[in-house]
Write a protein that holds these residues in place. Structure first.
Motif, short mmCIF file in Angstrom:
data_model
loop_
_atom_site.label_atom_id
_atom_site.label_comp_id
_atom_site.label_asym_id
_atom_site.label_seq_id
_atom_site.Cartn_x
_atom_site.Cartn_y
_atom_site.Cartn_z
N GLN A 1 24.11 1.21 -1.09
CA GLN A 1 24.83 -0.04 -0.83
C GLN A 1 25.38 -0.68 -2.10
N LEU A 2 25.05 -0.12 -3.26
CA LEU A 2 25.38 -0.77 -4.53
C LEU A 2 26.39 0.02 -5.36
N HIS A 3 27.25 0.80 -4.67
CA HIS A 3 28.18 1.66 -5.41
C HIS A 3 29.17 0.88 -6.27
N ASP A 4 29.36 -0.42 -5.96
CA ASP A 4 30.29 -1.24 -6.75
C ASP A 4 29.59 -1.94 -7.91
N PHE A 5 28.30 -1.64 -8.12
CA PHE A 5 27.52 -2.32 -9.16
C PHE A 5 26.92 -1.27 -10.10
N PRO A 6 27.65 -0.86 -11.12
CA PRO A 6 27.19 0.25 -11.97
C PRO A 6 25.86 -0.01 -12.67
N ARG A 7 25.64 -1.23 -13.14
CA ARG A 7 24.38 -1.51 -13.83
C ARG A 7 23.21 -1.43 -12.85
N ALA A 8 23.37 -2.00 -11.67
CA ALA A 8 22.33 -1.95 -10.65
C ALA A 8 22.08 -0.52 -10.20
N CYS A 9 23.14 0.27 -10.03
CA CYS A 9 22.98 1.66 -9.62
C CYS A 9 22.17 2.43 -10.65
N GLY A 10 22.43 2.17 -11.94
CA GLY A 10 21.67 2.84 -12.98
C GLY A 10 20.20 2.47 -12.94
N PHE A 11 19.90 1.20 -12.71
CA PHE A 11 18.51 0.75 -12.63
C PHE A 11 17.80 1.40 -11.44
N VAL A 12 18.49 1.43 -10.29
CA VAL A 12 17.89 2.01 -9.09
C VAL A 12 17.65 3.51 -9.29
N ARG A 13 18.62 4.20 -9.90
CA ARG A 13 18.47 5.64 -10.13
C ARG A 13 17.27 5.93 -11.04
N THR A 14 17.15 5.17 -12.11
CA THR A 14 16.03 5.36 -13.04
C THR A 14 14.69 5.12 -12.33
N ALA A 15 14.61 4.05 -11.55
CA ALA A 15 13.37 3.74 -10.83
C ALA A 15 13.06 4.80 -9.79
N ARG A 16 14.09 5.26 -9.07
CA ARG A 16 13.88 6.28 -8.03
C ARG A 16 13.33 7.57 -8.65
N GLU A 17 13.92 7.98 -9.77
CA GLU A 17 13.45 9.21 -10.42
C GLU A 17 12.01 9.06 -10.91
N SER A 18 11.68 7.86 -11.43
CA SER A 18 10.32 7.62 -11.92
C SER A 18 9.32 7.66 -10.78
N VAL A 19 9.64 6.99 -9.67
CA VAL A 19 8.73 6.97 -8.52
C VAL A 19 8.60 8.37 -7.93
N ALA A 20 9.69 9.11 -7.85
CA ALA A 20 9.65 10.46 -7.29
C ALA A 20 8.73 11.36 -8.11
N ARG A 21 8.79 11.22 -9.43
CA ARG A 21 7.90 12.01 -10.27
C ARG A 21 6.44 11.63 -10.02
N THR A 22 6.20 10.34 -9.84
CA THR A 22 4.84 9.87 -9.64
C THR A 22 4.25 10.36 -8.33
N VAL A 23 5.01 10.21 -7.25
CA VAL A 23 4.47 10.56 -5.92
C VAL A 23 4.39 12.07 -5.71
N SER A 24 5.13 12.85 -6.50
CA SER A 24 5.09 14.31 -6.33
C SER A 24 4.15 14.99 -7.32
N SER A 25 3.53 14.18 -8.22
CA SER A 25 2.62 14.78 -9.20
C SER A 25 1.31 15.20 -8.52
N PRO A 26 0.62 16.22 -9.05
CA PRO A 26 -0.60 16.70 -8.41
C PRO A 26 -1.70 15.66 -8.31
N SER A 27 -1.71 14.70 -9.25
CA SER A 27 -2.78 13.69 -9.26
C SER A 27 -2.52 12.55 -8.31
N SER A 28 -1.31 12.46 -7.73
CA SER A 28 -0.98 11.33 -6.86
C SER A 28 -1.50 11.53 -5.45
#
Length: 355
Positions: free
Chosen positions: A328-355
């Motif tokens: 929903q935020l394709h017109d907001f480049p700064r927000a898109c960057g923040f969301v992408r960074t957070a999504r990648e971080s959370v994805a790494r966390t929830v897919s790690s063996p210790s999670s």
């Protein structure tokens, strides 16, 4: 805090914790007064017993070992313990020889106990303290400053979503020529957001605040900072996302129902809780945009993932929520960057063996 103070306060902290768990206000008050009578310094009772117990309350709530009601009751008991301690003869404040200071929570901040503890420690150190409590609108704070003329303001905030109103308070106080000492979790563990909002000083805890104030804060100049001190806000992403909060939440809920099939079977209560969680995500994204720091958003999502895991809710749902918000935020480049960074971080966390 020294190892000696930790070891001396530990038995009293354990005793207070037991009283808090039992919901026994009288026993809690007796425990802190007995600690004082046994020779523990008043400042140590406040910070190494009561404040330490309150931190433990928060940790136990986050781990899903205390309910919200128990957390609220525990906080109320600790507040009562502070009040009882402050009335003890050993804690009578001095004549206020160090000067006068206002202690207040930023507008929208209901977590007043940290500020109350700071106020009591400052009184013990010889300050005349005006404690204004929780949720103080900036206009009322400035009116108080003009009426009382304090040497400084200690501004407390626990939630990072209060940073925009904290910034307004900092500007207002400095415009009244009163320096601002910022403190509380909202400003970051290293004080980075206090610096970003140009507070005059930042303290990680009450002891550090006492030391800073003893050295005196410099008076802000007549043009200490302009209202537009954060030039990145000129892209209007913060303003537009904050104003579109309700629609973002509504559209994300609709999108999540398509992407996360279990949502279709949610009860009305579960849907309401999910909407609240999404609203918190949007609020933290907006505040990360305000201070232009994606770490604020990523740190919040990491904390949220831990909370969900402790409550046996699939943390992977956060990744789906972030993907849906990002669409929903394709017109907001700064927000898109923040969301992408957070999504990648959370994805790494929830897919790690210790999670």
């Amino acid at each position: 805090m020294t190892d000696t103070s930790v070891s001396r306060s530990a038995p009293w902290s354990d005793r207070l914790w037991s009283s808090v768990l039992d919901g026994d206000e009288r026993a809690a008050v007796d425990s802190v007064l007995d600690a004082l009578d046994a020779g523990l310094e008043p400042q140590s009772v406040l910070l190494d017993v009561i404040a330490a117990t309150q931190r433990r309350v928060g940790e136990e709530w986050a781990a899903d070992r205390l309910t919200v009601a128990q957390e609220h009751a525990a906080t109320a008991i600790n507040e009562r313990a502070v009040a009882a301690l402050s009335a003890h003869p050993a804690c009578r404040p001095g004549p206020g020889s160090r000067g006068r200071i206002t202690v207040a929570c930023v507008d929208g901040e209901w977590h007043a106990l940290p500020a109350r503890l700071l106020a009591e420690v400052l009184r013990l150190d010889g300050w005349r303290v005006d404690f204004l409590g929780a949720q103080v609108p900036s206009a009322h704070l400035v009116t108080h400053l003009h009426r009382t003329g304090p040497d400084a303001v200690a501004l407390s905030g626990s939630l990072p979503t209060r940073l925009p109103t904290a910034h307004a308070a900092v500007i207002a106080c400095q415009s009244a020529s009163v320096p601002v000492l910022a403190g509380g979790a909202a400003f970051g563990t290293d004080g980075r957001y206090a610096k970003r909002l140009r507070a005059d000083a930042w303290a990680p805890d009450a002891r550090a605040a006492v030391n800073l104030l003893a050295a005196a804060l410099p008076k802000p100049g007549p043009a200490h900072q302009a209202v537009d001190a954060l030039p990145h806000l000129s892209d209007h992403e913060y303003t537009m996302i904050a104003s579109a909060r309700s629609k973002l939440v509504q559209d994300t809920m609709a999108g999540m129902a398509d992407r996360f099939p279990p949502m279709r079977e949610y009860t009305e209560l579960q849907r309401r809780h999910t909407a609240e969680d999404i609203a918190h995500i949007v609020d933290h994204l907006a505040c990360a945009l305000y201070v232009d720091d994606d770490r604020l958003f990523t740190d919040f999502l990491a904390w949220t993932a831990g909370i969900l895991t402790s409550r046996r809710v699939p943390a992977h749902s956060l990744v789906l929520a972030l993907e849906t918000i990002g669409l929903q935020l394709h017109d907001f480049p700064r927000a898109c960057g923040f969301v992408r960074t957070a999504r990648e971080s959370v994805a790494r966390t929830v897919s790690s063996p210790s999670s």
